[in-house]
Design an enzyme around this catalytic site. Structure first.
Site, PDB file in Angstrom:
ATOM      1  N   SER A 163       1.028  -0.957   0.546  1.00  0.00           N
ATOM      2  CA  SER A 163       0.298   0.509  -0.373  1.00  0.00           C
ATOM      3  C   SER A 163       0.384   1.287   0.454  1.00  0.00           C
ATOM      4  O   SER A 163       1.880   1.677  -0.901  1.00  0.00           O
ATOM      5  CB  SER A 163      -1.096  -0.284   1.337  1.00  0.00           C
ATOM      6  OG  SER A 163      -2.146   1.229   1.726  1.00  0.00           O
TER       7      SER A 163
ATOM      8  N   ASP B 229      -8.678  -5.185  -5.846  1.00  0.00           N
ATOM      9  CA  ASP B 229      -8.276  -3.892  -4.683  1.00  0.00           C
ATOM     10  C   ASP B 229      -8.259  -2.341  -5.775  1.00  0.00           C
ATOM     11  O   ASP B 229      -7.720  -2.613  -7.015  1.00  0.00           O
ATOM     12  CB  ASP B 229      -7.198  -4.184  -4.525  1.00  0.00           C
ATOM     13  CG  ASP B 229      -5.958  -3.470  -4.021  1.00  0.00           C
ATOM     14  OD1 ASP B 229      -6.681  -2.163  -3.535  1.00  0.00           O
ATOM     15  OD2 ASP B 229      -5.321  -3.835  -3.766  1.00  0.00           O
TER      16      ASP B 229
ATOM     17  N   HIS C 121      -8.079  -5.526  -0.260  1.00  0.00           N
ATOM     18  CA  HIS C 121      -6.187  -4.716  -0.526  1.00  0.00           C
ATOM     19  C   HIS C 121      -5.565  -5.555   0.869  1.00  0.00           C
ATOM     20  O   HIS C 121      -4.373  -4.824   0.523  1.00  0.00           O
ATOM     21  CB  HIS C 121      -7.179  -3.446   0.095  1.00  0.00           C
ATOM     22  CG  HIS C 121      -5.502  -2.213   0.017  1.00  0.00           C
ATOM     23  ND1 HIS C 121      -4.946  -2.160  -1.339  1.00  0.00           N
ATOM     24  CD2 HIS C 121      -4.570  -1.846   1.148  1.00  0.00           C
ATOM     25  CE1 HIS C 121      -3.972  -1.316  -0.611  1.00  0.00           C
ATOM     26  NE2 HIS C 121      -4.247  -1.196   0.466  1.00  0.00           N
TER      27      HIS C 121
END
Length: 420
Positions: free
Chosen positions: A240, A305, A343
């Site tokens: 991320s 995602d 995610h």
């Protein structure tokens, strides 16, 4: 006869070492084809490598104190000593943490980027800085087996990416100091927020008199000097936000020569394993990244995602090679799921362990025996019949302990957790 046997053994050992080194160059994307032919179907050695580096990134999430009620929100729960053992890494002795990394930002960022203590939490450990990851080096046994000393930088991501993704601006700024113009590209620009986390410093914070960038580059320089007589590699990993920082860090190291050591001037190869990464820079950044020698990046993207595509492709470009996985194909996970599950890093690693290709007819088979319970560490993704509670990775009693007088007090970190 004895001499002949000794020579034969030495030759066999040398050939094995050479083959191992060549195989590593291939699976790290260091060859001229940069993972061509290894991604679909996914190569067995590469699959294990992605999971190993993904787990090193996961350790940053597992150690983060995220509760704003704690004066230590935004810090690591554990000290560097035996850090990977404390977060229950699958191979806790493979790497040794040598430095923690801290970051601040000179621009306003979504709150989820940097958790901070609430005003009611009392005297905070820092009002400006956040723990953003660590630098580690391979243990002697691992280095001997691999034929190289691997230096790892693991960047911390965010637990609530779905929230910040929708609150992220799209401002591009020149990547001054990180990468400049070169043959075939003009000055690259990158996302302002990511660059700020990477390069900002604050003289009022004892943790950020040096920026996160400066801390990492100094430690890499020190380690390359310490292991100057060994073959080395540098691997950057993150999930991320951490994946975006990994992207910046990787090209910075190579573009500015921090992977070159000694009088030989032989560059150390740099590889980034970026999981669930948002796009980082513009078309000039892509040209610079994809044209730079001794630099490879593998983006691992889960098909549903939203974070990897949240920044518009008209302004931001993907770099490196892509491994596409799809958690929706796993028979072990709840379906339908949602953005948080799609995610989540442990869900990503589950998908890597079982992916059988990106094609429409590809199936799912856990060829790497990875504990299913890990999927539910932070989310509720595993099917109910496996009887694993949701979001089970929590500190016992939320860090509350009973003191000598019998009263319960917050003690959610260990001594030495603010080491630099």
């Amino acid at each position: 006869m004895c001499c002949f046997l000794l020579v034969s053994v030495l030759l066999a050992t040398t050939l094995t070492d050479v083959a191992s080194a060549q195989r590593w160059r291939q699976t790290s994307g260091g060859g001229k084809d940069r993972w061509d032919g290894l991604l679909d179907p996914l190569d067995a050695d590469l699959r294990r490598d992605i999971i190993r580096y993904g787990e090193l990134a996961q350790a940053t999430s597992d150690a983060l104190i995220g509760d704003p009620a704690s004066p230590f929100a935004g810090a690591s729960r554990y000290a560097p000593d035996a850090f990977l053992r404390k977060v229950r890494a699958s191979d806790p002795d493979a790497y040794r943490v040598t430095r923690f990394v801290y970051a601040t930002s000179s621009v306003r960022l979504p709150d989820a980027f940097m958790p901070r203590p609430a005003p009611s939490a009392g005297a905070a450990w820092s009002g400006e800085s956040n723990w953003m990851g660590y630098v580690a080096v391979a243990a002697d046994g691992v280095a001997a087996k691999a034929g190289r000393r691997d230096i790892v930088v693991a960047w911390r991501g965010t637990k609530r990416a779905v929230e910040w993704a929708n609150d992220l601006d799209i401002t591009l700024v020149p990547a001054d100091g990180v990468v400049g113009p070169g043959p075939g590209w003009t000055q690259p620009s990158v996302h302002r927020g990511f660059l700020s986390v990477y390069t900002s410093k604050s003289f009022s914070s004892p943790f950020n008199k040096l920026s996160a960038r400066e801390q990492v580059l100094a430690e890499i320089t020190r380690l390359l000097r310490a292991y100057k007589n060994e073959n080395c590699s540098i691997t950057i990993t993150g999930h991320s936000l951490g994946a975006a920082l990994s992207t910046l860090n990787a090209i910075d190291i190579v573009a500015n020569g921090y992977n070159v050591r000694g009088s030989s001037r032989v560059p150390v190869p740099v590889t980034a394993i970026a999981l669930a990464s948002p796009r980082v820079g513009d078309d000039q950044f892509k040209r610079a990244f994809d044209s730079t020698s001794n630099l490879s990046l593998l983006r691992v993207r889960n098909a549903p995602d939203i974070v990897p595509t949240i920044l518009p492709s008209a302004f931001f470009k993907d770099v490196g090679a892509e491994l596409l996985v799809d958690t929706r194909r796993s028979p072990y996970l709840k379906n339908p799921a949602g953005p948080a599950q799609w995610h989540n890093l442990e869900c990503y690693l589950h998908a890597v362990a079982g992916t059988q290709g990106a094609g429409d007819g590809a199936g799912f088979s856990l060829v790497v025996d990875r504990d299913l319970a890990l999927v539910n560490k932070e989310v509720d993704a595993l099917r109910d019949e496996y009887q694993v509670p949701a979001a089970w990775w929590v500190e016992k009693n939320k860090g509350m302990v009973q003191n000598a007088s019998g009263r319960w007090v917050l003690q959610d970190h260990e001594e030495g957790n603010l080491a630099m």
